[in-house]
Design an enzyme around this catalytic site. Structure first.
Site, mmCIF file in Angstrom:
data_model
loop_
_atom_site.group_PDB
_atom_site.id
_atom_site.type_symbol
_atom_site.label_atom_id
_atom_site.label_comp_id
_atom_site.label_asym_id
_atom_site.label_seq_id
_atom_site.Cartn_x
_atom_site.Cartn_y
_atom_site.Cartn_z
ATOM 1 N N ASP A 87 -4.519 -2.973 -11.821
ATOM 2 C CA ASP A 87 -3.584 -4.095 -11.646
ATOM 3 C C ASP A 87 -2.135 -3.648 -11.525
ATOM 4 O OD1 ASP A 87 -5.684 -5.966 -11.835
ATOM 5 O OD2 ASP A 87 -5.659 -5.722 -14.005
ATOM 6 N N ASN B 280 -15.443 -5.817 -8.876
ATOM 7 C CA ASN B 280 -14.683 -5.881 -10.125
ATOM 8 C C ASN B 280 -13.184 -5.845 -9.802
ATOM 9 O OD1 ASN B 280 -14.992 -3.248 -9.206
ATOM 10 N ND2 ASN B 280 -15.114 -2.324 -11.231
ATOM 11 N N GLY C 193 -9.659 -6.731 -7.857
ATOM 12 C CA GLY C 193 -9.059 -7.921 -7.271
ATOM 13 C C GLY C 193 -7.664 -7.558 -6.806
ATOM 14 N N HIS C 194 -7.449 -7.576 -5.516
ATOM 15 C CA HIS C 194 -6.124 -7.267 -4.966
ATOM 16 C C HIS C 194 -5.507 -8.562 -4.439
ATOM 17 C CE1 HIS C 194 -7.221 -2.771 -4.180
ATOM 18 N NE2 HIS C 194 -6.968 -3.028 -5.435
ATOM 19 N N GLN D 93 -8.856 -0.221 -9.207
ATOM 20 C CA GLN D 93 -8.668 0.077 -10.627
ATOM 21 C C GLN D 93 -7.561 1.142 -10.810
ATOM 22 O OE1 GLN D 93 -12.325 0.228 -9.650
ATOM 23 N NE2 GLN D 93 -12.268 -1.973 -9.885
ATOM 24 N N THR E 288 -14.191 1.986 -16.181
ATOM 25 C CA THR E 288 -15.141 1.480 -15.214
ATOM 26 C C THR E 288 -16.085 2.631 -14.853
ATOM 27 O OG1 THR E 288 -15.412 0.168 -13.201
ATOM 28 C CG2 THR E 288 -13.692 1.873 -13.151
#
Ligand code: IMP
Ligand code: MG
Length: 423
Positions: free
Chosen positions: A13, A38, A40-41, A224, A239
């Site tokens: 993030d 998993n 999210g951009h 990630q 992850t």
């Protein structure tokens, strides 16, 4: 632009989506090489918000080729939905701008069920996964019992393998006391998604090597962040893929000597979502950022944990990834603060540490050592050039770069494309 690997230098993030989108302008091809949905951009273009999970953000620019490499784990139903969603937002997605590796492993419903069950069983010791089945999917890949895109392209073979896998996994789910997976329903849904995805599936390695030969420039977009890496992160709170620079090679089949540059993306502070050690975590800065409506996850909507900039972590990220240049995002998140802290070292008992310890218990016991810098208490989101920024903000950015051991090349002061300062 040369062939660039973009990595997150913290816990994910970092605002990579926006930087990737910005750099894509100069690239010909954008590649995803690890992780799954998993990730999210979030990218905002012309006031419209796009959230991407599996598809490279290059899709938002016309005439750019997007590749999902062999190292990614794909839920075919989810990717199909993502494609439909993008088309609904008037983004063109066709075989001319999206290619998916036939070696990419599939995420199946039993992976999600197992992810959830394992987390539940762990109780307080849970990892805080996104429950997208990522860990179990990579687990099956390593155990050599995974199903791949190539299998999905052969319906009879796929159904046969799937039935076997559902049987085995249902026995495990039964032991957990969980609901079994219905083979027929999954088989139908996956074959249907497979049919829709068929035009996109191919040999991405051959494609990328032909592109290299033709002198086309490739951007490898990491998902990630460094400390979520399965090998180098804060294990087991990580992850299940290699989120560091090496993952771009193994996950795409492009060899290391063809990579020209590694760009590390980091926030001007630190965040982490999910459980696990976080030395510079700070309740006040969390409250401040959440109060501004910032730092809620784009995949799960969870509030992210927030803290001061951690130069110990970023220094280590620089080593592992070979970071040449850095992009600092979310500078504007600190606009209101009178003083800002930067963690330069950790104290562990009487020891002073320059890099994080590998052991989870030791990292949990580390006390951050801070320096304090004056804040700027001025809005920065309209700055277009480095010199538009308040002097104290310039000093803060320079300090981050100095402590990271890399060159400051981009500073971001807001979510839009034009809120990006090239240094
Ligand atoms: P998993 O990848 O769903 O197995 O989750 C493992 C850990 O990685 C959890 O702490 C997640 O919150 C974290 N994680 C996974 N993907 C992302 C991401 O894209 N951004 C931030 N954290 C992530
Ligand atoms: Mg994200």
């Amino acid at each position: 632009m040369a062939n660039t690997i973009l990595v997150g230098a913290q816990w994910g993030d970092e605002g990579k989506g926006k930087i990737i989108d910005f750099l894509t302008e100069e690239a010909d091809i954008v590649v995803r090489s690890q992780g799954g949905n998993n990730a999210g951009h979030t990218v905002i273009v012309g006031g419209t918000k796009y959230v991407l999970h599996l598809i490279p953000s290059g899709i938002l620019r016309s005439k750019k080729m997007c590749v999902i490499g062999n190292g990614v784990v794909i839920d075919p139903v989810a990717v199909q939905k993502e494609i439909d969603g993008l088309r609904g937002q008037k983004i063109k997605v066709s075989k001319d701008n999206l290619l998916i590796s036939d070696c990419a492993h599939l995420v199946l419903p039993y992976h999600r069920a197992l992810d959830e069950q394992r987390e539940m069983k762990k109780g307080k010791g849970k990892i805080g996964t996104t429950k997208r089945g990522i860990g179990p999917a990579y687990g099956d890949k390593a155990a050599r019992v995974g199903l791949r895109m190539a299998d999905l392209m052969q319906p009879a073979l796929f159904s046969e393998k799937l039935e076997q896998r559902v049987k085995e996994n249902n026995a495990v789910l039964k032991a957990f006391g969980a609901k079994p997976i219905n083979f027929k329903a999954v088989n139908t849904a996956y074959l249907e998604a497979g049919k829709a995805l068929a035009p996109f599936i191919g040999n991405t390695v051959v494609y990328l090597h032909a592109a290299l030969k033709a002198g086309r420039e490739i951007l490898f977009e990491g998902a990630q962040g460094t400390f979520l890496d399965i090998d180098h992160g804060t294990y087991p709170y990580v992850t299940s893929s290699n989120t560091t620079a090496g993952g771009a090679c193994t996950g795409s089949g492009v060899p290391p000597h063809r990579m020209d540059r590694v760009l590390g993306v980091m926030k001007a502070y630190t965040t982490r979502v999910g459980e696990g050690p976080f030395p510079t975590e700070n309740a006040e800065i969390s409250d401040m950022l959440h109060g501004m409506g910032r730092e809620f996850g784009s995949t799960t909507g969870r509030a992210r944990r927030c803290g001061w900039f951690d130069a110990v972590a970023v220094r280590y990220a620089g080593m592992i990834n070979g970071i040449d240049d850095i992009a600092v995002t979310n500078l504007d998140g600190l606009d209101s603060l009178p003083t800002i802290k930067i963690c330069t070292h950790y104290k562990l008992g009487r020891q002073t540490l320059e890099v994080p310890p590998s052991d989870f218990a030791q990292l949990t016991n580390c006390q951050p050592v801070y320096i304090e810098m004056p804040g700027w208490q001025t809005p920065t989101h309209e700055a277009k050039k480095f010199s538009d920024l308040p002097k104290t903000a310039q000093t803060y950015l320079r300090k981050i770069a100095e402590l990271s051991g890399a060159k400051l090349t981009i500073a971001s002061v807001g979510p839009n494309r034009d809120q990006t300062i090239v240094v």
